[in-house]
Write a protein that holds these residues in place. Structure first.
Motif, mmCIF file in Angstrom:
data_model
loop_
_atom_site.group_PDB
_atom_site.id
_atom_site.type_symbol
_atom_site.label_atom_id
_atom_site.label_comp_id
_atom_site.label_asym_id
_atom_site.label_seq_id
_atom_site.Cartn_x
_atom_site.Cartn_y
_atom_site.Cartn_z
ATOM 1 N N MET A 173 0.612 -1.545 3.044
ATOM 2 C CA MET A 173 1.893 -2.230 3.258
ATOM 3 C C MET A 173 2.379 -2.011 4.689
ATOM 4 S SD MET A 173 5.595 -1.593 1.499
ATOM 5 C CE MET A 173 6.812 -2.906 1.500
ATOM 6 N N LYS B 80 7.863 -2.449 9.727
ATOM 7 C CA LYS B 80 8.209 -2.382 11.142
ATOM 8 C C LYS B 80 9.321 -1.372 11.363
ATOM 9 C CE LYS B 80 9.175 -5.822 14.667
ATOM 10 N NZ LYS B 80 9.313 -7.282 14.785
ATOM 11 N N VAL B 81 9.202 -0.603 12.440
ATOM 12 C CA VAL B 81 10.265 0.338 12.758
ATOM 13 C C VAL B 81 11.431 -0.445 13.351
ATOM 14 C CG1 VAL B 81 10.983 2.319 14.144
ATOM 15 C CG2 VAL B 81 8.704 2.274 13.094
ATOM 16 N N TYR C 251 13.707 11.189 10.189
ATOM 17 C CA TYR C 251 12.767 11.358 9.066
ATOM 18 C C TYR C 251 13.290 10.938 7.694
ATOM 19 C CZ TYR C 251 14.606 15.839 7.328
ATOM 20 O OH TYR C 251 15.387 16.801 6.765
ATOM 21 N N PRO C 252 14.603 11.058 7.378
ATOM 22 C CA PRO C 252 15.015 10.529 6.069
ATOM 23 C C PRO C 252 14.734 9.032 5.896
ATOM 24 C CG PRO C 252 16.694 12.035 6.891
ATOM 25 C CD PRO C 252 15.707 11.813 8.018
ATOM 26 N N ARG C 253 14.699 8.296 7.027
ATOM 27 C CA ARG C 253 14.413 6.848 6.916
ATOM 28 C C ARG C 253 12.952 6.596 6.524
ATOM 29 N NH1 ARG C 253 19.307 6.857 6.342
ATOM 30 N NH2 ARG C 253 20.570 7.328 8.151
ATOM 31 N N PHE D 104 11.447 8.118 4.279
ATOM 32 C CA PHE D 104 11.381 8.168 2.819
ATOM 33 C C PHE D 104 11.856 6.864 2.198
ATOM 34 C CE2 PHE D 104 11.435 12.716 3.989
ATOM 35 C CZ PHE D 104 10.249 13.093 3.375
ATOM 36 N N GLU D 105 12.664 6.093 2.920
ATOM 37 C CA GLU D 105 13.022 4.762 2.432
ATOM 38 C C GLU D 105 11.804 3.831 2.538
ATOM 39 O OE1 GLU D 105 16.657 3.390 4.335
ATOM 40 O OE2 GLU D 105 17.628 5.328 4.072
ATOM 41 N N MET D 106 11.039 3.979 3.630
ATOM 42 C CA MET D 106 9.816 3.167 3.773
ATOM 43 C C MET D 106 8.787 3.577 2.712
ATOM 44 S SD MET D 106 9.190 3.149 7.907
ATOM 45 C CE MET D 106 10.570 3.280 9.067
ATOM 46 N N ILE D 107 8.705 4.878 2.462
ATOM 47 C CA ILE D 107 7.763 5.390 1.461
ATOM 48 C C ILE D 107 8.182 4.905 0.070
ATOM 49 C CG2 ILE D 107 7.090 7.537 0.287
ATOM 50 C CD1 ILE D 107 7.074 8.820 3.181
ATOM 51 N N SER D 108 9.472 4.928 -0.206
ATOM 52 C CA SER D 108 9.973 4.444 -1.491
ATOM 53 C C SER D 108 9.627 2.966 -1.679
ATOM 54 C CB SER D 108 11.492 4.657 -1.552
ATOM 55 O OG SER D 108 12.039 4.028 -2.682
ATOM 56 N N ALA D 109 9.742 2.187 -0.608
ATOM 57 C CA ALA D 109 9.384 0.760 -0.681
ATOM 58 C C ALA D 109 7.885 0.599 -0.924
ATOM 59 C CB ALA D 109 9.796 0.044 0.609
ATOM 60 N N GLU E 198 7.235 1.327 -4.585
ATOM 61 C CA GLU E 198 7.777 0.205 -5.353
ATOM 62 C C GLU E 198 6.812 -0.989 -5.329
ATOM 63 O OE1 GLU E 198 11.883 -0.193 -4.277
ATOM 64 O OE2 GLU E 198 12.017 -2.206 -5.137
ATOM 65 N N ARG F 184 15.525 -3.960 -2.959
ATOM 66 C CA ARG F 184 14.746 -2.811 -3.397
ATOM 67 C C ARG F 184 15.646 -1.778 -4.063
ATOM 68 N NH1 ARG F 184 9.815 -3.340 -2.106
ATOM 69 N NH2 ARG F 184 9.161 -4.584 -0.316
ATOM 70 N N GLN G 1 16.238 1.135 -3.227
ATOM 71 C CA GLN G 1 17.065 1.860 -2.256
ATOM 72 C C GLN G 1 18.351 1.112 -1.879
ATOM 73 O OE1 GLN G 1 13.499 1.222 0.191
ATOM 74 N NE2 GLN G 1 14.881 1.291 1.927
#
Lengths: 138, 138, 138, 138
Positions: free
Chosen positions: B1, B4-5, B18-20, B22-27, B30, C6, C8
């Protein structure tokens, strides 16, 4: 450090969405640098031109947290290296442990983001905190 | 998947906060449930009444990511338990590894948030993916 | 620009938590600058040393969005000033309008964060887009 | 309500990324419901089975906020309708106004997310707060 579980931290299952815990943890680290190490992040990132990105972490989520829970975050520094520091962070609600984490932060400075030797004053204060932490436990 | 940053992921140091990640990882997780396991989160959390909270994780951040970087997230399931699954997730940009993580998710169902045995169809599909992943490596 | 709702983005009520909409809107603006104006945010904030903070906005949330919804964001530039631009953004899911917003962005440059005259090339491209938008409507 | 600008609120330009303001605003509204209206969000969303989504808002960002700033949020209820309430929220740092907003929240209840008549006790408390606010101004 006390942090309340707010609406914005919770997911459709009604519990804290784990990426939001890392925002609370980040606030805990920030507060520790300001209160215990004497270097507010505005100073660290501003005039000192540094940063303390997280290099690695390991976390266990023991039990879910819900809207309205008052979480108590405790940070204990474990070890200091040339350019790194290992931290232990726990969050509890009442008597119950919700998460426990060990992370390694590195000191960087300049655009390249390469690890750099800790400035003397910051190293001294972190070392004192580790000493204190050890004595607290002893 | 591919992700983009974006501006919203970056901190004052100009790198991904770094907490962001985990949002990409969560996506990524999903998307994997939807595309490979055939259970969109809307179905899992809706009519199936379940959830897959993260119980623990271990992550290494190898190099910082910057605004505009196109990150490639790869998820590989490692092991399935009675009510858990272990995942390996990596993010790369070009040839460079940015992060690598191992996490354990548990299947829960009902308000209590207690781990529950995987439904048969989900277990079968995850097992097939693990088999496939193993053959991909062999 | 297509964006999927999503896990999130959703709150305990199972609908998009409105601050998350602004992350989607921010991504829409970022994509518009890259695709239509030809200035990726990495360039704008990097070598061009600029920024386009939001000065004001007005938004109506017409109907809630739920996990799994595919939202279609449309951005239309309305007016350009010496250092500002007014944008109209709408999000729809299927035939249904979910939100409509009008915002004003300003071009700033340098640490002071004061509004500055648009660089000529950016102004020209935004003006062309407004012209295009107007003709689309005509 | 006092809120500190943290690292997690700031963007690569070193100022608060505007979607993060809405998280601070959401916390302000939540605190107001708990402290002044006497209905914590955990109760409102839990046993009362309700929600207060934002239907519309209008906001002006007067000046940027930076890492470490201590922001003072003030909420003043303006008008109450059958199922809605209009709020005015301002944030200041020292003497300087950073943002001012007017928003309309609606009371909903049940999965449909349709506006519903305020429960009597909540309406009474909001009305009293509006009365108080008016007298404060008078």
């Amino acid at each position: 450090m006390q942090q309340k579980v707010r609406f914005q931290h919770c997911d459709p299952a009604g519990i804290v969405f784990y990426p939001r815990y890392f925002e609370m943890i980040s606030a805990t680290v920030e507060e520790w640098f300001e209160e215990r190490i004497g270097v507010p992040f505005a100073t660290l990132h501003g005039e000192r031109g540094g940063a303390v990105p997280t290099a690695s972490l390991k976390i266990d989520f023991h039990a879910p947290s819900r809207l309205g829970d008052a979480l108590e975050f405790r940070l204990r520094p474990l070890r200091i290296g040339r350019s790194s520091v290992a931290l232990s962070i726990e969050a509890r609600c009442g008597g119950e442990r919700r998460l426990s984490m060990e992370s390694t932060l590195v000191f960087t400075n300049g655009r390249a983001g390469k690890p750099n030797t800790w400035p003397g004053d910051i190293r001294a204060r972190i070392s004192r905190e580790i000493g204190g932490a050890v004595s607290d436990d002893a």
